[in-house]
Motif scaffolding. Sequence first.
Motif, mmCIF file in Angstrom:
data_model
loop_
_atom_site.group_PDB
_atom_site.id
_atom_site.type_symbol
_atom_site.label_atom_id
_atom_site.label_comp_id
_atom_site.label_asym_id
_atom_site.label_seq_id
_atom_site.Cartn_x
_atom_site.Cartn_y
_atom_site.Cartn_z
ATOM 1 N N ILE A 240 0.835 -1.207 0.000
ATOM 2 C CA ILE A 240 0.000 0.000 0.000
ATOM 3 C C ILE A 240 0.866 1.254 0.000
ATOM 4 O O ILE A 240 0.608 2.203 -0.755
ATOM 5 C CB ILE A 240 -0.935 -0.021 1.228
ATOM 6 C CG1 ILE A 240 -1.930 -1.177 1.115
ATOM 7 C CG2 ILE A 240 -1.693 1.292 1.347
ATOM 8 C CD1 ILE A 240 -2.843 -1.324 2.318
ATOM 9 N N SER A 241 1.887 1.243 0.848
ATOM 10 C CA SER A 241 2.759 2.429 0.901
ATOM 11 C C SER A 241 3.463 2.641 -0.437
ATOM 12 O O SER A 241 3.601 3.784 -0.899
ATOM 13 C CB SER A 241 3.798 2.256 2.013
ATOM 14 O OG SER A 241 3.170 2.134 3.272
ATOM 15 N N GLY A 242 3.876 1.561 -1.083
ATOM 16 C CA GLY A 242 4.524 1.694 -2.386
ATOM 17 C C GLY A 242 3.594 2.257 -3.441
ATOM 18 O O GLY A 242 3.984 3.135 -4.226
ATOM 19 N N GLN A 243 2.348 1.782 -3.465
ATOM 20 C CA GLN A 243 1.391 2.302 -4.447
ATOM 21 C C GLN A 243 1.100 3.777 -4.204
ATOM 22 O O GLN A 243 1.007 4.575 -5.147
ATOM 23 C CB GLN A 243 0.106 1.483 -4.376
ATOM 24 C CG GLN A 243 0.240 0.064 -4.912
ATOM 25 C CD GLN A 243 -1.047 -0.713 -4.822
ATOM 26 O OE1 GLN A 243 -1.994 -0.293 -4.160
ATOM 27 N NE2 GLN A 243 -1.090 -1.861 -5.481
ATOM 28 N N ARG A 245 3.006 5.991 -2.664
ATOM 29 C CA ARG A 245 4.177 6.830 -2.993
ATOM 30 C C ARG A 245 4.363 6.924 -4.505
ATOM 31 O O ARG A 245 4.775 7.961 -5.019
ATOM 32 C CB ARG A 245 5.424 6.234 -2.345
ATOM 33 C CG ARG A 245 5.430 6.370 -0.824
ATOM 34 C CD ARG A 245 6.793 6.002 -0.235
ATOM 35 N NE ARG A 245 6.794 6.151 1.209
ATOM 36 C CZ ARG A 245 6.519 5.167 2.067
ATOM 37 N NH1 ARG A 245 6.236 3.961 1.598
ATOM 38 N NH2 ARG A 245 6.529 5.376 3.367
ATOM 39 N N LEU A 246 4.052 5.836 -5.207
ATOM 40 C CA LEU A 246 4.136 5.895 -6.667
ATOM 41 C C LEU A 246 3.148 6.902 -7.229
ATOM 42 O O LEU A 246 3.475 7.693 -8.127
ATOM 43 C CB LEU A 246 3.860 4.498 -7.246
ATOM 44 C CG LEU A 246 3.848 4.394 -8.775
ATOM 45 C CD1 LEU A 246 5.218 4.761 -9.357
ATOM 46 C CD2 LEU A 246 3.433 2.991 -9.211
ATOM 47 N N SER A 299 -2.894 11.565 -2.377
ATOM 48 C CA SER A 299 -1.714 10.784 -2.024
ATOM 49 C C SER A 299 -1.137 11.230 -0.696
ATOM 50 O O SER A 299 -0.641 10.415 0.092
ATOM 51 C CB SER A 299 -0.665 10.904 -3.134
ATOM 52 O OG SER A 299 -0.237 12.244 -3.271
ATOM 53 N N ARG A 300 -1.183 12.545 -0.408
ATOM 54 C CA ARG A 300 -0.669 13.023 0.877
ATOM 55 C C ARG A 300 -1.517 12.513 2.040
ATOM 56 O O ARG A 300 -1.011 12.139 3.088
ATOM 57 C CB ARG A 300 -0.623 14.557 0.893
ATOM 58 C CG ARG A 300 0.555 15.148 0.152
ATOM 59 C CD ARG A 300 0.720 16.614 0.505
ATOM 60 N NE ARG A 300 -0.446 17.394 0.115
ATOM 61 C CZ ARG A 300 -0.579 18.018 -1.051
ATOM 62 N NH1 ARG A 300 0.399 17.946 -1.942
ATOM 63 N NH2 ARG A 300 -1.656 18.703 -1.328
ATOM 64 N N MET A 301 -2.838 12.491 1.858
ATOM 65 C CA MET A 301 -3.722 12.026 2.919
ATOM 66 C C MET A 301 -3.592 10.528 3.139
ATOM 67 O O MET A 301 -3.641 10.036 4.260
ATOM 68 C CB MET A 301 -5.178 12.378 2.593
ATOM 69 C CG MET A 301 -5.512 13.840 2.759
ATOM 70 S SD MET A 301 -7.298 14.116 2.690
ATOM 71 C CE MET A 301 -7.723 13.372 1.123
ATOM 72 N N GLN A 302 -3.401 9.787 2.044
ATOM 73 C CA GLN A 302 -3.376 8.336 2.160
ATOM 74 C C GLN A 302 -1.989 7.776 2.445
ATOM 75 O O GLN A 302 -1.859 6.616 2.801
ATOM 76 C CB GLN A 302 -3.909 7.700 0.868
ATOM 77 C CG GLN A 302 -5.398 7.913 0.663
ATOM 78 C CD GLN A 302 -5.919 7.147 -0.533
ATOM 79 O OE1 GLN A 302 -5.137 6.751 -1.395
ATOM 80 N NE2 GLN A 302 -7.210 6.953 -0.596
#
Length: 458
Positions: A240-243, A245-246, A299-302
Amino acid sequence: MRLPKITSLYGRIFAIFWFTMLLVLLAVLSLPHLDPRKARNIPADHFERLNVLQQKIEKRFRGEKDLRKIIFSLEDQGRSPRDKAPRLFLTDLEGNILTTKRHHDFKIRALQNFITSIEQGEPKQKLYGRYMIAGPLPITLAEHNLLLYIGVKWDQTPPFLLRLFDKPFQLLFAVMVVSTPLLLWLAWALSQPARKLERAAKRVAGGEFVVDPELEKGTSEFRQAGASFNQMVEAVNHMISGQQRLLSDISHELRSPLTRLRMANALATRKQGDSPELERIDTEAQRLEQMIGELLELSRMQADSHLTRELQPISSLWEEILKDAQFEAEQMGKQLSYSAIPEGSISGNPKLLMSAVENIIRNAIHYGEDLIQVTLTKDDEQLSIVVEDNGQGVPDSELEDIFRPFYRVSTARDRNSGGAGLGLAITESAIRQHSGSIAASRSQLGGLMVLIKLPLSS
């Protein structure tokens, strides 16, 4: 010496099984030593009393020459059923019973069985029902060498194990009494790690991807399952973190060529003057920049939101948002009313929860004509938030589609109204991350009604 700790689930089950079997085996092995129905040696004190009785009988009939008379006299002692005096029997050295009775009663039959079941030699005793027979003791009467047997009524309580084996239901009850605490302990030992695993699974289902070291304790089977579960949680966290950040990196990288595009368009407008084509390019560039901005906000929130969880009261999440929205609606000549905020707490990411509800309320202010209602209710450990307006609403055929990314309603939310179609998708994603649900329907006010349900923390 310290016994090894049993850490395997199957080891514990087998240990309890063999422990129960050991108890039963010990009971079976000890039964012959406790069972008075087996021929056993006469206790020393009892044997002394029998010797005293034998000597008294010899002394009593020392001058008597008629053996038949002696036998009749001895049998006459035990004729009364209420007489607790011992009954005396005489046999010759070959074991033939000397009696004056024609019919053999139960005691005679018991004596015959006792004589044939023991070896001649050391005196024994054996229980028949409630009747104990002991002997033989050598005795001389009327110048005859005879054997003396004594029968008495046995008033002692049978040994505990003997009573159990005589009554199967009592034996079953005793086994249950012994095994039930062990089984309860086993059930508790099994349920504790299982409940830990269940609670961890519920936390993951609620969006809390947190590794729990407690899962790797207990029996080896549950330790392996807990370790695998924690590995899965870590893998999901990385994925999840990789997606996220991508997505953030892509959105950020898109801004550079977009900025150059707008600068080139501005230079072209300055050199060539305004034209419909350049205005269209600038409009589309603005919308693309807005879309990228919303993607960056998402993306910042998630980013790592699944790792950031806090327990927040309901009022601290949305009370200020509702007050600001009410003030903003008044500035636009509209009326926004909201119900009292119920007590309770929610575990989650505060920024995502606040942004999700705020987005729904601002949409209602934007599309409502002049009336917006917000209702918060709590029922069965669940919070319901209903936002309604009296605007044009959404066609029934598109109520389920408005939460799709980049979807725009054909009537009120067209390109002229602005927006990239990501607001409701962001809201739906935030609610789903907190194990909640969101649905849209037609409001009684005439516009759109959005219902949000979120689980409350215990």
